[in-house]
Write a protein that holds these residues in place. Structure first.
Motif, mmCIF file in Angstrom:
data_model
loop_
_atom_site.group_PDB
_atom_site.id
_atom_site.type_symbol
_atom_site.label_atom_id
_atom_site.label_comp_id
_atom_site.label_asym_id
_atom_site.label_seq_id
_atom_site.Cartn_x
_atom_site.Cartn_y
_atom_site.Cartn_z
ATOM 1 N N LEU A 67 46.749 -12.405 14.144
ATOM 2 C CA LEU A 67 46.847 -13.357 12.926
ATOM 3 C C LEU A 67 45.452 -14.116 12.816
ATOM 4 C CD1 LEU A 67 49.907 -15.578 14.192
ATOM 5 C CD2 LEU A 67 49.886 -13.723 11.855
ATOM 6 N N ILE A 68 44.401 -14.590 12.961
ATOM 7 C CA ILE A 68 43.438 -14.878 12.538
ATOM 8 C C ILE A 68 42.517 -13.945 12.511
ATOM 9 C CG2 ILE A 68 41.210 -15.808 13.086
ATOM 10 C CD1 ILE A 68 42.810 -17.696 15.096
ATOM 11 N N GLN A 69 42.536 -12.422 12.535
ATOM 12 C CA GLN A 69 41.965 -11.286 12.476
ATOM 13 C C GLN A 69 42.210 -10.774 10.718
ATOM 14 O OE1 GLN A 69 42.232 -8.794 16.199
ATOM 15 N NE2 GLN A 69 40.267 -9.203 17.158
ATOM 16 N N LYS A 70 43.528 -10.802 10.926
ATOM 17 C CA LYS A 70 44.378 -10.480 9.346
ATOM 18 C C LYS A 70 43.839 -11.146 7.875
ATOM 19 C CE LYS A 70 48.457 -7.895 7.638
ATOM 20 N NZ LYS A 70 49.883 -8.205 8.127
ATOM 21 N N THR A 71 43.629 -12.165 8.670
ATOM 22 C CA THR A 71 43.774 -13.278 6.968
ATOM 23 C C THR A 71 42.167 -14.207 7.096
ATOM 24 O OG1 THR A 71 44.858 -15.202 9.047
ATOM 25 C CG2 THR A 71 46.410 -13.790 7.629
ATOM 26 N N LYS A 72 42.246 -14.081 8.058
ATOM 27 C CA LYS A 72 39.909 -15.006 8.253
ATOM 28 C C LYS A 72 40.641 -16.142 7.360
ATOM 29 C CE LYS A 72 38.134 -9.630 7.961
ATOM 30 N NZ LYS A 72 39.078 -9.473 8.513
#
Length: 228
Positions: free
Chosen positions: A132-137
């Protein structure tokens, strides 16, 4: 550390349920057994999946929340070395307890599968959170003249800059550590999780706000000499 504590609490709960006597009735007779009051594996697995789904939804909502502050830093990745180490530690514990339980540890008998379900759930959650963090930054940390805001579901969401006492660099973990007077409210920023320029902007903002009142350790000065 938080992951290890969470897993430990889950294991403790399972062990307690294992030790609680169960009650059944047969006509007018109440039978008390000592095999434990754990739910069956199917029920337990469904419950874990439900809790995992709820936790993921809460995490998504948390990541989408806006941050206050005039300097906002986005997170690009999630370093999971500590979490993986915690999962590996408890996996070794479960395997060791399974071997000992045959003759010595009654309260661990039959609990290994439950423990592995918990460990699997924790691993899946951490991997989804990383994705989720990698995708949404998402915006993850911000600062103004008085407060550092931190987007963290499991701890305090802000720290007062006046209580910040030390900026240090951990060479082994490649992380910046912001140490506060409270001790337990420290912030660790893995450099692999953020843009280095954002981290430098953060430290410069802290220096402007704190002036000579902030102590910067020698490791930080050595590796970030151009920003000190």
């Amino acid at each position: 550390m938080k992951t290890r504590i969470f897993i430990a609490l889950c294991f403790l709960t399972i062990t307690v349920f294992k030790l609680v006597p169960f009650r059944t009735s047969n006509a007018d007779t109440i039978i008390i057994g000592y095999g434990g009051s754990l739910p069956n594996l199917i029920t337990f697995t469904i419950l874990c999946f439900f809790l995992l789904a709820v936790l993921i939804l809460i995490t998504i909502v948390c990541l989408k929340k806006p941050l206050q502050g005039n300097l906002i830093i986005n997170r690009l990745d999630l370093n999971l070395k500590t979490e993986f180490a915690g999962i590996a530690f408890w996996t070794a514990f479960v395997l060791a307890s399974r071997l000992l339980a045959k003759d010595y540890l009654y309260f661990f008998k039959g609990t290994a599968v439950y423990f592995f379900i918990i460990l699997g759930g924790v691993l899946v959650y951490q991997l989804i959170r990383k994705w989720l963090i990698q995708k949404t930054k998402p915006s993850y940390l911000s600062i103004n003249n008085d407060v550092i805001y931190l987007k963290n579901f499991f701890s305090k969401s802000k720290r007062k800059i006046e209580t910040l006492k030390l900026v240090s660099y951990d060479t082994k973990q490649n992380a910046i550590l912001l140490s506060f007077q409270e001790g337990l409210d420290n912030i660790k920023l893995y450099l692999t999780d953020y843009e280095i320029n954002d981290i430098q902007s953060l430290i410069n903002k802290i220096k402007q706000t704190k002036g000579d009142k902030i102590f910067i350790d020698e490791n930080f000065k050595k590796y970030f000499v151009h920003n000190v």
